[in-house]
Design a protein around this motif. Sequence first.
Motif, PDB file in Angstrom:
ATOM      1  N   ARG A 140      -3.548   4.464   4.970  1.00 12.34           N
ATOM      2  CA  ARG A 140      -2.647   3.319   4.800  1.00 12.34           C
ATOM      3  C   ARG A 140      -2.242   3.225   3.333  1.00 12.34           C
ATOM      4  O   ARG A 140      -3.058   3.478   2.443  1.00 12.34           O
ATOM      5  CB  ARG A 140      -3.373   2.037   5.239  1.00 12.34           C
ATOM      6  CG  ARG A 140      -2.496   0.802   5.237  1.00 12.34           C
ATOM      7  CD  ARG A 140      -3.168  -0.353   5.958  1.00 12.34           C
ATOM      8  NE  ARG A 140      -4.400  -0.761   5.314  1.00 12.34           N
ATOM      9  CZ  ARG A 140      -5.234  -1.682   5.802  1.00 12.34           C
ATOM     10  NH1 ARG A 140      -4.968  -2.298   6.939  1.00 12.34           N
ATOM     11  NH2 ARG A 140      -6.344  -1.994   5.155  1.00 12.34           N
ATOM     12  N   GLU A 141      -1.014   2.851   3.105  1.00 10.94           N
ATOM     13  CA  GLU A 141      -0.570   2.599   1.737  1.00 10.94           C
ATOM     14  C   GLU A 141      -1.510   1.582   1.099  1.00 10.94           C
ATOM     15  O   GLU A 141      -1.969   0.648   1.768  1.00 10.94           O
ATOM     16  CB  GLU A 141       0.860   2.040   1.729  1.00 10.94           C
ATOM     17  CG  GLU A 141       1.900   3.021   2.230  1.00 10.94           C
ATOM     18  CD  GLU A 141       3.252   2.354   2.473  1.00 10.94           C
ATOM     19  OE1 GLU A 141       3.347   1.119   2.367  1.00 10.94           O
ATOM     20  OE2 GLU A 141       4.202   3.089   2.790  1.00 10.94           O
ATOM     21  N   ARG A 142      -1.765   1.735  -0.180  1.00  9.95           N
ATOM     22  CA  ARG A 142      -2.667   0.865  -0.953  1.00  9.95           C
ATOM     23  C   ARG A 142      -4.128   0.967  -0.518  1.00  9.95           C
ATOM     24  O   ARG A 142      -4.959   0.174  -0.939  1.00  9.95           O
ATOM     25  CB  ARG A 142      -2.210  -0.608  -0.935  1.00  9.95           C
ATOM     26  CG  ARG A 142      -0.883  -0.813  -1.643  1.00  9.95           C
ATOM     27  CD  ARG A 142      -0.515  -2.269  -1.810  1.00  9.95           C
ATOM     28  NE  ARG A 142      -1.400  -2.959  -2.730  1.00  9.95           N
ATOM     29  CZ  ARG A 142      -1.034  -3.966  -3.519  1.00  9.95           C
ATOM     30  NH1 ARG A 142       0.213  -4.412  -3.475  1.00  9.95           N
ATOM     31  NH2 ARG A 142      -1.888  -4.553  -4.312  1.00  9.95           N
ATOM     32  N   GLY A 143      -4.442   1.941   0.340  1.00 10.35           N
ATOM     33  CA  GLY A 143      -5.851   2.144   0.695  1.00 10.35           C
ATOM     34  C   GLY A 143      -6.587   2.867  -0.416  1.00 10.35           C
ATOM     35  O   GLY A 143      -5.983   3.656  -1.155  1.00 10.35           O
ATOM     36  N   MET A 157      -3.318   4.867  -3.130  1.00  9.56           N
ATOM     37  CA  MET A 157      -3.155   4.307  -4.473  1.00  9.56           C
ATOM     38  C   MET A 157      -2.413   5.353  -5.303  1.00  9.56           C
ATOM     39  O   MET A 157      -2.956   6.413  -5.623  1.00  9.56           O
ATOM     40  CB  MET A 157      -4.512   3.972  -5.091  1.00  9.56           C
ATOM     41  CG  MET A 157      -5.316   3.094  -4.179  1.00  9.56           C
ATOM     42  SD  MET A 157      -5.839   1.483  -4.730  1.00  9.56           S
ATOM     43  CE  MET A 157      -6.108   1.528  -6.421  1.00  9.56           C
ATOM     44  N   VAL A 158      -1.205   5.033  -5.652  1.00 11.22           N
ATOM     45  CA  VAL A 158      -0.299   6.037  -6.222  1.00 11.22           C
ATOM     46  C   VAL A 158      -0.851   6.684  -7.500  1.00 11.22           C
ATOM     47  O   VAL A 158      -0.831   7.912  -7.624  1.00 11.22           O
ATOM     48  CB  VAL A 158       1.100   5.428  -6.435  1.00 11.22           C
ATOM     49  CG1 VAL A 158       2.052   6.454  -7.043  1.00 11.22           C
ATOM     50  CG2 VAL A 158       1.642   4.903  -5.112  1.00 11.22           C
ATOM     51  N   PRO A 159      -1.385   5.914  -8.466  1.00 13.93           N
ATOM     52  CA  PRO A 159      -1.868   6.574  -9.691  1.00 13.93           C
ATOM     53  C   PRO A 159      -2.990   7.589  -9.411  1.00 13.93           C
ATOM     54  O   PRO A 159      -3.116   8.583 -10.127  1.00 13.93           O
ATOM     55  CB  PRO A 159      -2.398   5.409 -10.541  1.00 13.93           C
ATOM     56  CG  PRO A 159      -1.778   4.183  -9.966  1.00 13.93           C
ATOM     57  CD  PRO A 159      -1.557   4.452  -8.517  1.00 13.93           C
ATOM     58  N   ASN A 160      -3.775   7.344  -8.377  1.00 11.36           N
ATOM     59  CA  ASN A 160      -4.882   8.254  -8.071  1.00 11.36           C
ATOM     60  C   ASN A 160      -4.390   9.555  -7.433  1.00 11.36           C
ATOM     61  O   ASN A 160      -5.109  10.549  -7.420  1.00 11.36           O
ATOM     62  CB  ASN A 160      -5.874   7.596  -7.105  1.00 11.36           C
ATOM     63  CG  ASN A 160      -6.565   6.389  -7.706  1.00 11.36           C
ATOM     64  OD1 ASN A 160      -6.344   6.060  -8.867  1.00 11.36           O
ATOM     65  ND2 ASN A 160      -7.402   5.738  -6.930  1.00 11.36           N
ATOM     66  N   ASP A 173      -0.544  11.259   7.113  1.00  8.20           N
ATOM     67  CA  ASP A 173       0.509  10.248   7.011  1.00  8.20           C
ATOM     68  C   ASP A 173      -0.129   8.905   6.712  1.00  8.20           C
ATOM     69  O   ASP A 173      -1.354   8.757   6.845  1.00  8.20           O
ATOM     70  CB  ASP A 173       1.287  10.154   8.329  1.00  8.20           C
ATOM     71  CG  ASP A 173       2.582  10.928   8.250  1.00  8.20           C
ATOM     72  OD1 ASP A 173       3.332  10.713   7.287  1.00  8.20           O
ATOM     73  OD2 ASP A 173       2.834  11.749   9.163  1.00  8.20           O
ATOM     74  N   HIS A 174       0.725   7.938   6.364  1.00  9.22           N
ATOM     75  CA  HIS A 174       0.217   6.605   6.024  1.00  9.22           C
ATOM     76  C   HIS A 174       0.995   5.537   6.767  1.00  9.22           C
ATOM     77  O   HIS A 174       2.232   5.582   6.809  1.00  9.22           O
ATOM     78  CB  HIS A 174       0.346   6.367   4.514  1.00  9.22           C
ATOM     79  CG  HIS A 174      -0.526   7.250   3.690  1.00  9.22           C
ATOM     80  ND1 HIS A 174      -0.247   8.577   3.493  1.00  9.22           N
ATOM     81  CD2 HIS A 174      -1.690   6.994   3.047  1.00  9.22           C
ATOM     82  CE1 HIS A 174      -1.213   9.097   2.739  1.00  9.22           C
ATOM     83  NE2 HIS A 174      -2.095   8.159   2.453  1.00  9.22           N
ATOM     84  N   VAL A 175       0.279   4.570   7.310  1.00  5.44           N
ATOM     85  CA  VAL A 175       0.960   3.367   7.804  1.00  5.44           C
ATOM     86  C   VAL A 175       1.192   2.454   6.602  1.00  5.44           C
ATOM     87  O   VAL A 175       0.544   2.589   5.561  1.00  5.44           O
ATOM     88  CB  VAL A 175       0.143   2.618   8.899  1.00  5.44           C
ATOM     89  CG1 VAL A 175       0.097   3.414  10.180  1.00  5.44           C
ATOM     90  CG2 VAL A 175      -1.255   2.253   8.424  1.00  5.44           C
ATOM     91  N   ARG A 176       2.106   1.539   6.763  1.00  5.99           N
ATOM     92  CA  ARG A 176       2.420   0.669   5.628  1.00  5.99           C
ATOM     93  C   ARG A 176       1.296  -0.339   5.401  1.00  5.99           C
ATOM     94  O   ARG A 176       0.524  -0.649   6.309  1.00  5.99           O
ATOM     95  CB  ARG A 176       3.763  -0.026   5.813  1.00  5.99           C
ATOM     96  CG  ARG A 176       3.893  -0.827   7.073  1.00  5.99           C
ATOM     97  CD  ARG A 176       5.211  -1.589   7.108  1.00  5.99           C
ATOM     98  NE  ARG A 176       5.251  -2.574   6.027  1.00  5.99           N
ATOM     99  CZ  ARG A 176       6.160  -3.547   5.933  1.00  5.99           C
ATOM    100  NH1 ARG A 176       7.097  -3.646   6.849  1.00  5.99           N
ATOM    101  NH2 ARG A 176       6.129  -4.403   4.942  1.00  5.99           N
ATOM    102  N   HIS A 177       1.234  -0.825   4.165  1.00  2.00           N
ATOM    103  CA  HIS A 177       0.177  -1.791   3.846  1.00  2.00           C
ATOM    104  C   HIS A 177       0.559  -3.170   4.365  1.00  2.00           C
ATOM    105  O   HIS A 177       1.679  -3.381   4.849  1.00  2.00           O
ATOM    106  CB  HIS A 177      -0.090  -1.809   2.342  1.00  2.00           C
ATOM    107  CG  HIS A 177       1.066  -2.289   1.518  1.00  2.00           C
ATOM    108  ND1 HIS A 177       1.440  -3.611   1.470  1.00  2.00           N
ATOM    109  CD2 HIS A 177       1.937  -1.620   0.718  1.00  2.00           C
ATOM    110  CE1 HIS A 177       2.485  -3.740   0.684  1.00  2.00           C
ATOM    111  NE2 HIS A 177       2.811  -2.549   0.214  1.00  2.00           N
TER     112      HIS A 177
END
Length: 440
Positions: A140-143, A157-160, A173-177
């Motif tokens: 998931r986004e922001r996971g 987490m985009v920076p990671n 794939d990612h589900v939305r946060h």
Amino acid sequence: MSAASKNFDAYWMPFTANRDFKKKPRVINSASGHYYTADDGSKLYDTFSGLWTSGLGHCHPKIVEAVQEQVAKLDYCMTFQVTNDKAVALAERVVNMAPDGMTQCFFTNSGSESVDTALKIALGYHRARGEGNRTRLIGRERGYHGVNFGGMSVGGMVPNRKVFSANLIPGVDHVRHTHDIEHNAFTRGQPEWGAHLADDLERLCALHDGSNIAAVIVEPVAGSSGILPPPVGYLERLRDICDKHGILLIFDEVITAFGRLAQPFGAQRFGVTPDIITTAKGLTNGVIPMGAVLVRDSIYDAFMQGPENMIELFHGYTYSGHPVAAAAGLATMDVYDEEGTFEQAASLEQHFEDLLHSFADHGHIIDVRNYGLMGAIEMAPRDGAPGARGGEAHKKCFWDENLVIRNGMDTLQFSPFLNSNPDEMQKSFETVRRVLDTIE
Ligand code: PXG
Ligand code: PLP
């Protein structure tokens, strides 16, 4: 010896602005209960229970004693083809606290290892059942699922992820946060709005065909990315969609297990049972690194095929089930029981929530979120300098107020002790308020 006279040259600090820290270091060298002591002799109140780890406070005498005893009795024993009494006992103990049907416990040394272990178990399970085509993993986004390649890939987490973008594992794939300030700002507990966001999983099932998806991994309450409680009905809906398509549901409970939500596991608090649970942190109160992956009986059973003298899962760590870590874990579980820690945590929730939400009227604050003993206060970013306000708040608390808080950019996060003193908790928030009043 003060920090200034220590040589930091060889020390590369994790998730830290190294140059900034080393310009003006102050180092912790002891702790007791709810306070750290720094090398300059000052005592600092810890609002973050270590790093979500130490809900019982630091250097709990029962855990210290258990570790001291164990290290003198059996310091190490491999758990490949041999094992030790403490690992066996802790597996049973943890499984007895888990939701019905989660009967198996696999030991690791951290949350990151627990996550990668869980993903491998999910893939192995489907293959063992003749569904080796189920290889896709959904995060998931922001996971946040740790920093190893599997967990980083399902993490959101985009920076990671940024630097490693081309090397993330394929087929993810990612589900939305679920974070939406427009609908849900200043919600106490679970937001009413947003259960439908779980339907994003149906979209991915339609895109890839659900029969190709192995597992979905989410934190019941997202922690690292700023405390995002699930909307009412959201986790239930994820569970239903997983069931419909034969997908395993993994709850990453590295933060939410062991009392942070006033229950042994978040799964019990939310009344939604996943197929796999990942843990670490509170398993040993942070005293010795250890993680555990809890697994449904049917998953374990699927592996138990073929010749009985053959290894069923080619996976494990040198330190899986380390006897000293397991002794710390057993003592931690004893203290949770004897001191009624999870009930104590429950009794603190309202006070904690009220303290957090008292910031709603503060000029910089754009959102307050909380669930169990997890809470966040989000400040508006300063024009052209995102993260500056959060960083300043952290430093001022640390240097001027002897208060350890944690910030992720402009969001201040709080993870109070499960056995906090309500007055100390209140005082810590009064201090944060005073500091925020000084920040531009
Ligand atoms: N999953 C979750 C849900 C976590 O919160 C990990 C996996 C990784 O665990 P290890 O033990 O490998 O670090 C975590 C760790 C923060 C913060 O600021 C949270 C974590 C780590 C560092 C910072 O909230 N959680
Ligand atoms: N690298 C080498 C050369 C090893 O021998 C081992 C373990 O034996 C590892 C890495 C993995 O270490 P761990 O089991 O502590 O994760």
